[in-house]
Motif scaffolding. Structure first.
Motif, mmCIF file in Angstrom:
data_model
loop_
_atom_site.group_PDB
_atom_site.id
_atom_site.type_symbol
_atom_site.label_atom_id
_atom_site.label_comp_id
_atom_site.label_asym_id
_atom_site.label_seq_id
_atom_site.Cartn_x
_atom_site.Cartn_y
_atom_site.Cartn_z
ATOM 1 N N VAL A 116 87.282 76.967 89.030
ATOM 2 C CA VAL A 116 88.053 75.813 88.571
ATOM 3 C C VAL A 116 87.620 74.598 89.378
ATOM 4 O O VAL A 116 87.666 74.607 90.616
ATOM 5 C CB VAL A 116 89.567 76.058 88.723
ATOM 6 N N VAL A 117 87.193 73.547 88.667
ATOM 7 C CA VAL A 117 86.636 72.357 89.310
ATOM 8 C C VAL A 117 87.344 71.101 88.796
ATOM 9 O O VAL A 117 88.007 71.122 87.760
ATOM 10 C CB VAL A 117 85.122 72.241 89.039
ATOM 11 N N SER A 118 87.182 70.009 89.531
ATOM 12 C CA SER A 118 87.861 68.755 89.184
ATOM 13 C C SER A 118 87.515 68.276 87.787
ATOM 14 O O SER A 118 88.395 67.977 86.983
ATOM 15 C CB SER A 118 87.492 67.656 90.188
ATOM 16 N N HIS A 119 86.216 68.133 87.501
ATOM 17 C CA HIS A 119 85.821 67.724 86.154
ATOM 18 C C HIS A 119 84.622 68.545 85.729
ATOM 19 O O HIS A 119 83.998 69.225 86.525
ATOM 20 C CB HIS A 119 85.588 66.208 86.060
ATOM 21 N N ASP A 120 84.326 68.492 84.466
ATOM 22 C CA ASP A 120 83.387 69.449 83.882
ATOM 23 C C ASP A 120 81.938 69.055 84.184
ATOM 24 O O ASP A 120 81.168 68.701 83.289
ATOM 25 C CB ASP A 120 83.626 69.509 82.371
ATOM 26 N N ALA A 121 81.582 69.139 85.480
ATOM 27 C CA ALA A 121 80.241 68.750 85.920
ATOM 28 C C ALA A 121 79.384 69.941 86.325
ATOM 29 O O ALA A 121 78.257 69.753 86.777
ATOM 30 C CB ALA A 121 80.341 67.775 87.105
ATOM 31 N N PHE A 122 79.888 71.152 86.160
ATOM 32 C CA PHE A 122 79.198 72.328 86.685
ATOM 33 C C PHE A 122 78.974 73.398 85.620
ATOM 34 O O PHE A 122 78.761 74.567 85.928
ATOM 35 C CB PHE A 122 79.983 72.919 87.867
ATOM 36 N N GLY A 123 79.008 72.997 84.364
ATOM 37 C CA GLY A 123 78.889 73.970 83.285
ATOM 38 C C GLY A 123 77.576 74.730 83.277
ATOM 39 O O GLY A 123 77.532 75.884 82.818
ATOM 40 N N TYR A 124 76.503 74.123 83.787
ATOM 41 C CA TYR A 124 75.208 74.795 83.777
ATOM 42 C C TYR A 124 75.153 75.975 84.740
ATOM 43 O O TYR A 124 74.204 76.764 84.700
ATOM 44 C CB TYR A 124 74.094 73.801 84.102
ATOM 45 N N LEU A 125 76.185 76.123 85.583
ATOM 46 C CA LEU A 125 76.242 77.292 86.454
ATOM 47 C C LEU A 125 76.544 78.566 85.680
ATOM 48 O O LEU A 125 76.516 79.656 86.264
ATOM 49 C CB LEU A 125 77.290 77.078 87.556
ATOM 50 N N ASP A 126 76.814 78.449 84.392
ATOM 51 C CA ASP A 126 76.972 79.679 83.612
ATOM 52 C C ASP A 126 75.672 80.481 83.565
ATOM 53 O O ASP A 126 75.677 81.675 83.231
ATOM 54 C CB ASP A 126 77.493 79.396 82.206
ATOM 55 N N ARG A 127 74.569 79.841 83.924
ATOM 56 C CA ARG A 127 73.298 80.563 84.061
ATOM 57 C C ARG A 127 73.439 81.725 85.038
ATOM 58 O O ARG A 127 72.721 82.730 84.931
ATOM 59 C CB ARG A 127 72.217 79.590 84.545
ATOM 60 N N TYR A 128 74.354 81.582 85.983
ATOM 61 C CA TYR A 128 74.514 82.592 87.042
ATOM 62 C C TYR A 128 75.767 83.444 86.831
ATOM 63 O O TYR A 128 76.275 84.043 87.779
ATOM 64 C CB TYR A 128 74.555 81.884 88.399
ATOM 65 N N GLY A 129 76.252 83.489 85.611
ATOM 66 C CA GLY A 129 77.363 84.372 85.284
ATOM 67 C C GLY A 129 78.730 83.822 85.619
ATOM 68 O O GLY A 129 79.718 84.586 85.586
ATOM 69 N N LEU A 130 78.841 82.532 85.910
ATOM 70 C CA LEU A 130 80.125 81.940 86.245
ATOM 71 C C LEU A 130 80.776 81.329 85.003
ATOM 72 O O LEU A 130 80.094 80.769 84.141
ATOM 73 C CB LEU A 130 79.957 80.857 87.315
ATOM 74 N N ASP A 131 82.090 81.437 84.939
ATOM 75 C CA ASP A 131 82.881 80.788 83.903
ATOM 76 C C ASP A 131 83.530 79.570 84.554
ATOM 77 O O ASP A 131 84.512 79.693 85.282
ATOM 78 C CB ASP A 131 83.943 81.742 83.357
#
Length: 284
Positions: free
Chosen positions: A178-193
């Motif tokens: 859970v992050v402040s704003h949606d700036a980390f969506g590309y981390l789904d490459r590493y299996g994160l939601d």
């Protein structure tokens, strides 16, 4: 240069600007302009000592909100190479469309959907590095071999970073972030939601219903940490964390350097983020 001709003439009388906004730039005859920090970092690494690299976003400023000065628009006009991300900064887009005479490397093709934060995936930034190397080699053939070599060295560093993320996040007890704003969506490459409290705009305010849904998600998935981020107020993230009784920590979106991170760079910031994610996810 249309309406900028008088400005450019005056600009030629100004002292030469230093290379980059963090005071650690290169110098040379080729002039390169980058729209904000991740692209500035790539341009500096690839240019080496053969070019001056300017950033159009000042340290500590949120790049989403940047507006160019007349002088910065003149910098775009006289640059040999402009490295930008189309659709991310409207004022930069306007200056590039209307005034850029040099080569333009637009990183937009690395963007997935509406999310511009592609540099959170090092392999996508590596693709930009290769294109910057080609553009600089074409603009300055005398140093083409150096630009291509520098680009390949940077690609190697970025691939190593990608491997570190893949191995470091391969076995985590909690894979929801859970992050402040949606700036980390590309981390789904590493299996994160990755779930943003707000959407793509860091200035948006979440509704009470959104905060209730996030509180339920945190309790249901066992999230241990709510992440705030640099360049954005941590108030909402802290309030949410306090409500559900979990920790807060900071992730850097690596959109720009601040006084506190001036001695770091893209690679070290990304590795620091990795350690924060590993701690939050109880990764082994």
């Amino acid at each position: 240069m249309r309406f900028l001709a008088p400005v450019l003439a005056a600009g030629l009388l100004l002292p030469t600007l230093t290379a980059c906004s963090n005071g650690d730039g290169s110098s040379g005859d080729l002039e390169v302009v980058a729209s904000f920090y991740p692209l500035q970092y790539v341009a500096q690494r690839v240019a080496g000592d053969h070019a001056t690299v300017e950033s159009l976003t000042a340290p500590g400023k949120e790049p989403h909100d940047s507006e160019l000065t007349v002088r910065q628009t003149a910098d775009v006009a006289r640059a040999d190479v402009v490295v930008t991300l189309g659709g991310f900064q409207p004022s930069v887009d306007d200056a590039v469309d209307q005034e850029a005479d040099g080569a333009v490397v637009d990183a937009h093709e690395e963007v997935r959907g509406d999310d511009p934060h592609f540099w959170q995936d090092p392999t996508r930034l590596a693709a930009v590095a290769q294109r910057v190397g080609s553009a600089l080699a074409k603009a300055d053939a005398a140093h083409a071999a150096d630009y291509r070599r520098n680009a390949q060295e940077l690609v190697g560093d970025l691939r190593a970073l990608d491997r570190a993320y893949r191995s470091g996040l391969a076995d985590c007890r909690v894979d929801t972030v859970v992050v402040s704003h949606d700036a980390f969506g590309y981390l789904d490459r590493y299996g994160l939601d990755v779930v943003g409290i707000t959407g793509l705009s860091p200035d948006a305010e979440p509704s009470p219903a959104r905060l209730r849904d996030l509180a339920d998600l945190i309790r249901r998935t066992g999230v241990t940490t709510v992440f705030s981020e640099t360049l954005v107020s941590p108030a909402v993230a802290r309030t949410l964390a306090e409500e559900v009784g979990v920790r807060t920590a900071t992730l850097d979106p690596v959109e720009g350097l601040t006084d506190e991170t001036a001695d770091l760079d893209y690679l070290s910031l990304m590795r620091r983020n990795l350690e924060a994610l590993r701690t939050a996810g109880s990764c082994t």
